[in-house]
Design a protein around this motif. Structure first.
Motif, mmCIF file in Angstrom:
data_model
loop_
_atom_site.group_PDB
_atom_site.id
_atom_site.type_symbol
_atom_site.label_atom_id
_atom_site.label_comp_id
_atom_site.label_asym_id
_atom_site.label_seq_id
_atom_site.Cartn_x
_atom_site.Cartn_y
_atom_site.Cartn_z
ATOM 1 N N GLU A 66 33.399 42.609 35.215
ATOM 2 C CA GLU A 66 34.738 43.018 34.806
ATOM 3 C C GLU A 66 35.182 44.129 35.736
ATOM 4 O OE1 GLU A 66 34.053 44.272 30.816
ATOM 5 O OE2 GLU A 66 33.739 42.242 30.070
ATOM 6 N N PRO A 67 36.467 44.416 35.798
ATOM 7 C CA PRO A 67 36.911 45.494 36.677
ATOM 8 C C PRO A 67 36.133 46.787 36.439
ATOM 9 C CG PRO A 67 38.797 44.288 35.863
ATOM 10 C CD PRO A 67 37.583 43.760 35.125
ATOM 11 N N TYR A 127 34.985 46.672 41.795
ATOM 12 C CA TYR A 127 35.530 45.340 41.568
ATOM 13 C C TYR A 127 36.783 45.473 40.724
ATOM 14 C CZ TYR A 127 35.974 40.548 39.910
ATOM 15 O OH TYR A 127 36.447 39.301 39.607
ATOM 16 N N SER A 128 37.841 44.735 41.090
ATOM 17 C CA SER A 128 39.090 44.834 40.340
ATOM 18 C C SER A 128 39.699 43.474 40.021
ATOM 19 C CB SER A 128 40.101 45.685 41.116
ATOM 20 O OG SER A 128 40.341 45.112 42.388
#
Length: 131
Positions: A38-39, A62-63
């Motif tokens: 997940e973001p 991470y986005s």
């Protein structure tokens, strides 16, 4: 989907420790772990036939969209053990495709890990806390 596990050498050891902790509660035969991306967060979870479950979280760069994928934890531990870098990059196409583990700016290190289907038990920590 590209996610980067960024950190110091100490953080790489922490990432290895996360995988090793969750590996303890995997099935002896399959050694499967679920990765929920997940973001900003990577959640690593495992369970066994005795309904025991381990969950650990890591901060990641991470986005994108959320994804869940299963791997044999032994292969992930092998990949991280053979690195002496501070940053690890994992490229994923989707939850059914292989993962390419690389080190940014190092074209000689490539490690491919095939996904595995992880049977999700009906009784998990997520369902327990949401009762």
């Amino acid at each position: 989907i590209r996610l980067s596990l960024v950190g110091s050498e100490m953080c790489i050891r922490d990432r290895l420790a996360t995988l090793q902790r969750t590996a303890i509660l995997t099935s002896e035969k399959f050694k499967g772990v679920r990765l929920n991306v997940e973001p900003g967060t990577l959640r690593v979870a495992s369970s066994n036939a005795e309904q025991e479950e381990a969950v650990d979280e890591l901060e990641i760069d991470y986005s994108g969209d959320a994804i869940e994928i299963g791997f044999n934890v032994t292969y992930l531990i092998d990949a991280l053990t053979n690195m002496d870098q501070d940053m690890v990059q994992i490229d994923l196409a989707d939850s059914n495709s292989s993962a390419l583990v690389t080190i940014p700016d190092n074209t000689t290190f490539k490690y491919v890990v095939m996904p595995m289907r992880i049977w999700r038990s009906l009784w998990t920590l997520d369902t327990y806390w949401n009762l």
